[in-house]
Design a protein around this motif. Structure first.
Motif, PDB file in Angstrom:
ATOM      1  N   ARG A 283      11.051   5.822   2.400  1.00  0.00           N
ATOM      2  CA  ARG A 283      10.181   4.728   2.847  1.00  0.00           C
ATOM      3  C   ARG A 283       9.460   5.077   4.129  1.00  0.00           C
ATOM      4  NH1 ARG A 283      10.307  -0.155  -0.633  1.00  0.00           N
ATOM      5  NH2 ARG A 283      12.144   0.273  -1.875  1.00  0.00           N
ATOM      6  N   GLY A 284       8.507   4.232   4.446  1.00  0.00           N
ATOM      7  CA  GLY A 284       7.665   4.505   5.586  1.00  0.00           C
ATOM      8  C   GLY A 284       8.119   3.849   6.856  1.00  0.00           C
ATOM      9  N   HIS A 285       7.661   2.642   7.097  1.00  0.00           N
ATOM     10  CA  HIS A 285       7.972   1.921   8.324  1.00  0.00           C
ATOM     11  C   HIS A 285       9.476   1.681   8.425  1.00  0.00           C
ATOM     12  CE1 HIS A 285       4.506   0.704  10.607  1.00  0.00           C
ATOM     13  NE2 HIS A 285       3.814   0.403   9.514  1.00  0.00           N
TER      14      HIS A 285
ATOM     15  N   MET B 194       0.840  -1.209   0.000  1.00  0.00           N
ATOM     16  CA  MET B 194       0.000   0.000   0.000  1.00  0.00           C
ATOM     17  C   MET B 194       0.868   1.250   0.000  1.00  0.00           C
ATOM     18  SD  MET B 194      -2.693  -1.214   2.901  1.00  0.00           S
ATOM     19  CE  MET B 194      -1.752  -2.369   3.862  1.00  0.00           C
ATOM     20  N   CYS B 195       2.155   1.084  -0.208  1.00  0.00           N
ATOM     21  CA  CYS B 195       3.092   2.147   0.157  1.00  0.00           C
ATOM     22  C   CYS B 195       4.104   2.375  -0.961  1.00  0.00           C
ATOM     23  CB  CYS B 195       3.726   1.716   1.478  1.00  0.00           C
ATOM     24  SG  CYS B 195       4.915   2.810   2.172  1.00  0.00           S
ATOM     25  N   HIS B 196       5.303   1.783  -0.834  1.00  0.00           N
ATOM     26  CA  HIS B 196       6.341   1.977  -1.846  1.00  0.00           C
ATOM     27  C   HIS B 196       6.449   0.792  -2.806  1.00  0.00           C
ATOM     28  CE1 HIS B 196       8.530   5.718  -1.912  1.00  0.00           C
ATOM     29  NE2 HIS B 196       8.424   5.831  -0.608  1.00  0.00           N
TER      30      HIS B 196
ATOM     31  N   VAL C  74      -4.137  11.841   3.506  1.00  0.00           N
ATOM     32  CA  VAL C  74      -2.777  12.080   4.011  1.00  0.00           C
ATOM     33  C   VAL C  74      -2.719  11.887   5.524  1.00  0.00           C
ATOM     34  CG1 VAL C  74      -2.235  13.712   2.155  1.00  0.00           C
ATOM     35  CG2 VAL C  74      -3.194  14.570   4.305  1.00  0.00           C
ATOM     36  N   ARG C  75      -1.497  11.971   6.050  1.00  0.00           N
ATOM     37  CA  ARG C  75      -1.255  11.854   7.489  1.00  0.00           C
ATOM     38  C   ARG C  75      -1.215  13.232   8.134  1.00  0.00           C
ATOM     39  NH1 ARG C  75       0.718   8.039   4.503  1.00  0.00           N
ATOM     40  NH2 ARG C  75       1.171   6.005   5.418  1.00  0.00           N
ATOM     41  N   SER C  76      -1.708  13.327   9.348  1.00  0.00           N
ATOM     42  CA  SER C  76      -1.540  14.552  10.126  1.00  0.00           C
ATOM     43  C   SER C  76      -0.171  14.514  10.786  1.00  0.00           C
ATOM     44  CB  SER C  76      -2.618  14.648  11.198  1.00  0.00           C
ATOM     45  OG  SER C  76      -2.257  13.826  12.294  1.00  0.00           O
TER      46      SER C  76
HETATM   47 MO   LIG Z   1       4.036   3.285   4.267  1.00  0.00          MO
END
Ligand SMILES: [Mo]
Ligand SMILES: Nc1nc2c(c(=O)[nH]1)N[C@H]1C(S)=C(S)[C@@H](COP(=O)(O)OP(=O)(O)OC[C@H]3O[C@@H](n4cnc5c(=O)[nH]c(N)nc54)[C@H](O)[C@@H]3O)O[C@H]1N2
Ligand SMILES: Nc1nc2c(c(=O)[nH]1)N[C@H]1C(S)=C(S)[C@@H](COP(=O)(O)OP(=O)(O)OC[C@H]3O[C@@H](n4cnc5c(=O)[nH]c(N)nc54)[C@H](O)[C@@H]3O)O[C@H]1N2
Length: 755
Positions: A401-403, A184-186, A646-648
């Motif tokens: 990247r995210g996590h 769901m991300c990269h 989006v993220r807060s």
């Molecule tokens: Mo992510």
């Protein structure tokens, strides 16, 4: 709902600075961990300490610098929290009752303390012994008609050792069904880049920021989601390096930032301007911008200037000509219309790019979460290739990247489309024949639940039901399952939307010590720039009844595979042999893993494009096309707006830290819709109007979210934004990038329904 009164007030100060320092103090206080948390913060990202559980941005030479990151502190404080969810808590609250509570409330209850199973008769979670929990998992998995009837999710906080063993367990069990958060991300990076440059990872390391002559930050909210990167941007700006920020929202930290590290700036309330060029792009307009920049380059080249790196192009690349022919044929009027950017600014961006001898392009979810996310990522690579911006200091592609370990999890086998060569290695190293067919990614896993073929869902971390699209239908899909298992630290919605049977298995968290019979163990993670480092928790585990993720994986395997070829029990106490197996399965990058990991700064996994070596089938870097200017389906409806979820500033994915979003001036409310005053007025709405949003979907299903407040915000035209996960009910499950399966969460076609 939030306690306080909703308030909206534009934020005009620089990001960072004292506001960030105050927010850190506040969250430590809220979680009642001022002393414990402050002490733990001193060990975060330090040699001998643990890796920050928040984002995947690398830490600078960790031996020299004590880095300060507000959002890292929030992640730690929420993990180290004093609050506990015990068996008494579950005795008091039925699951139906808990489902009435907000995500924020669930998060604030604290850490889970012992394994629990769902008891349908009382509609409550009740204690279960660890042995019985594993026996339940084994019984369900062994009873399936096919191993493909189970889905094995991974969220990217899982360290390498646990993820690697999980990938081996699941493959020995017999499936490649590995939906993961990366899907769901990269994923557009992981699937988009390999045919282009041979690796699905970034090619930049931290030091490159010191040599870059231009930096582009496209579709990434740095100050909130990778705050440590602000240090690199500030340093670059102080050297006079142009920074181009491309975003439909003028994110505060990309405009002006005060370094909390900079004592003088803090004392004088000074700040650094970040973006030298802010490009107020329309949602999905990035392709048009990139092509506009290329058009300038090709036209000047045709007029006799030397703009392209011809030696690099002829020695290393294939396919430039067809890209050029398409780009020069495009009309400026179309480029301007689709990007929302005037020709003069596109020319300025091109000029910055042309003058720079070493350019880094960073990007985030604003690029990947579109219907053509993967092919859009390739256009960023194309732009970089034109001037040889690979394999030299200060240049390259930099997916942010995210996590914290999402990249590492993929490297060590969390992959629903594994290569045959990798599967051969697994067979040779472990002595079983792994399944050869591709498994399910996230969307396919949900589809299998809908069909009823998926029966068991096991989640190594994460909050699947809140992360995936189409909330209402996804909840229904989860509820059809026979067994759901959450391997987890804190209570979340995923535990309450469950299968007929359900287990909660609480784990030792990143900041906590892992003690086994063999003594204290460490784990490893790989950051967004392919550095692998050790992580050693320093805090006592939240409860004596937690197990480390590695042990949980081993014991699930032992309960499921009585005739296993893998010595699972031997991995529980000592993690060294797990790393030796990783080294055997990945001999080219993880050679001498156990030796290299002793280096306090960790080590870097080889990225061949850094050496101008391209592990593609033809051994070249390939220009790959994405014809036209659109990255999403064109919707022929004048009422249509493009919604980015989006993220807060106060959340980590589905974990809500508070109802505030300081840099966007929103307090005590998350049910907001950011819209330009022009788009609002064109719809006859007052500022602050309460509205509903409805998806313009192809399948005839009504997807609606009510109770949103419209906020005047400097959005680009036609673009609106609101918060994930509250707006996930608007995202259709089948609205994703075909190549990667990534839902197009940044460009949902919606229309406003006045309340
Ligand atoms: Mo992510
Ligand atoms: N504190 C904190 N840190 C995090 C996370 C968190 O939730 N909280 N999440 C982690 C994870 S898993 C990830 S993946 C990353 C996410 O980090 P980001 O990639 O920054 O993710 P988002 O906040 O979803 O939005 C990215 C930006 O894209 C912009 N955008 C939207 N549509 C477009 C478009 O069409 N074009 C362009 N150019 N921009 C667009 C939005 O305005 C927003 O600024 O952060 C990680 N770090
Ligand atoms: N609409 C929309 N949807 C999105 C996105 C978007 O931008 N818009 N972003 C997508 C992205 S980029 C991502 S990465 C996904 C995120 O999807 P996930 O990774 O599934 O979600 P998280 O919120 O990060 O998961 C948080 C939970 O993980 C558990 N946890 C925390 N730490 C640990 C640990 O150390 N070990 C274990 N075992 N469990 C732990 C806790 O129970 C916590 O509640 O969401 C995606 N969904």
């Amino acid at each position: 709902m939030a306690d306080g009164k909703a308030r909206y007030a534009p934020y005009n100060s620089p990001a960072g600075g004292w506001g960030a320092a105050a927010a850190t103090a506040k969250v430590l206080l809220e979680q009642s961990v001022v002393t414990k948390g402050s002490r733990a913060l001193l060990a975060m990202n330090q040699p001998g300490g643990f890796k920050c559980p928040s984002c995947a941005f690398p830490d600078a030479d960790c031996t020299k610098k004590l880095e300060f990151c507000e959002n890292g502190a929030k992640a730690l404080a929420h993990e180290a929290t004093k609050f506990r969810v015990t068996r008494d808590f579950f005795a008091q609250h039925s699951v139906t009752e808990l489902n009435e509570k907000s995500d924020y409330w669930l998060e604030m209850q604290g850490r889970l303390t012992e394994p629990m199973r769902y008891d349908a008769a009382s509609d409550r979670y009740v204690p279960i012994a660890w042995d019985d929990a594993f026996a339940t998992i084994g019984r369900h998995l062994r009873a399936l008609d096919s191993p493909d009837h189970a889905e094995f999710y991974t969220s990217g906080r899982t360290p390498n050792e646990a993820a690697f063993l999980y990938s081996i367990f699941v493959r020995e069990f017999g499936t490649n069904n590995f939906p993961d958060c990366s899907n769901m991300c990269h994923e557009p990076t992981s699937r988009g880049l390999p045919p282009a440059i041979g690796v699905g990872k970034g090619t930049v390391v931290l030091e490159d920021f010191e040599h870059a002559e231009a930096i582009f930050v496209i579709g990434q909210n740095t100050g909130t989601n990778s705050p440590r990167m602000m240090t690199n941007l500030v340093e670059a700006r102080k050297r006079g390096v142009p920074i181009v920020a491309v975003n439909p929202m003028p994110e505060r930290a990309l405009i002006r930032f005060t370094e909390p590290q900079d004592i003088v700036q803090m004392a004088t309330f000074g700040s650094t301007p970040i973006a030298s060029e802010f490009v107020h792009i329309r949602i999905g307009g990035d392709l048009a911008l990139i092509k506009g920049m290329m058009k300038v380059m090709f036209e000047r080249e045709a007029a006799g200037e030397t703009i392209l790196d011809h030696d690099f192009l002829s020695e290393h690349t294939v396919g430039m000509e067809s890209i050029r022919d398409e780009v020069v044929s495009l009309d400026w009027a179309d480029i301007v219309r689709v990007s929302g950017i005037d020709e003069a600014q596109i020319r300025r961006c091109a000029e910055i790019y042309i003058r720079s001898k070493a350019t880094i392009i960073c990007y985030g979810m604003g690029i990947t979460q579109h219907r053509e996310g993967s092919r859009l990522v390739r256009q960023i690579a194309n732009l970089l290739l034109l001037r040889g911006n690979f394999g030299k200091p200060g240049a390259g592609i930099s997916p942010i990247r995210g996590h914290s370990n999402v990249q590492g999890d993929r490297t060590v086998g969390i992959d629903e489309k594994p290569s045959q060569a990798y599967l051969d290695r697994v067979r040779d190293v472990f002595g079983f024949e792994p399944p050869r067919d591709y498994g399910h990614h996230t969307v396919e896993a949900v589809e299998a639940m809908h069909r009823g073929t998926a029966k068991v869902f096991i989640a190594l971390g994460g909050n699947f039901v809140r992360a995936i699209p189409d909330t209402e239908r996804s909840y229904a899909a989860m509820r059809k399952l026979d067994l759901t298992v959450a391997i987890t630290t804190k209570l979340n919605r995923g535990h309450l939307i469950h299968g007929k049977e359900a287990l909660l298995l609480p784990v030792v968290a990143r900041s906590e010590r892992i003690e086994t019979e063999a003594g204290e163990q460490f784990v490893t993670i790989e950051d967004s720039m392919s550095n692998v480092t050790a992580s050693r928790g320093v805090l006592a585990p939240a409860s004596p009844d937690l197990l480390p993720e590695v042990e949980i994986v081993c014991r699930m395997a032992m309960a499921t595979l009585p005739d296993s070829k893998v010595p699972w029990a031997s991995y529980i106490a000592d993690y060294g042999p797990i790393r030796d197996k990783i080294a055997e399965v990945y001999p080219s990058i993880y050679t001498d893993f156990s030796k290299h990991i002793e280096n306090p700064a960790g080590f870097h996994l080889d990225i061949p494009p850094r050496r101008r070596v391209w592990p593609t089938p033809n051994g070249k870097a390939n220009f790959l096309p994405l014809p036209g200017l659109e990255v999403n389906d064109v919707v022929d409806d004048p009422a249509m707006l493009r919604l980015a979820t989006v993220r807060s500033h106060d959340q980590f994915n589905t974990t809500i830290y508070s109802y505030n979003d300081r840099y966007r001036g929103v307090y005590n409310d998350r049910m907001v819709l950011f819209m330009s005053a022009e788009d609002r007025a064109a719809r006859g709405l007052e500022a602050g109007a309460r509205i509903a949003l409805e998806t313009i979907a192809r399948d005839g299903i009504t997807r609606r979210v009510e109770g949103l407040t419209v906020i005047d915000y400097p959005m680009s035209r036609g673009a609106v934004a609101g918060y994930y996960p509250e707006l996930n009910p608007l995202l259709p499950l089948d609205y994703y990038d075909e190549i990667s399966g990534t839902p197009a969460a940044k460009s949902i076609p919606v229309k406003v329904i006045a309340a």
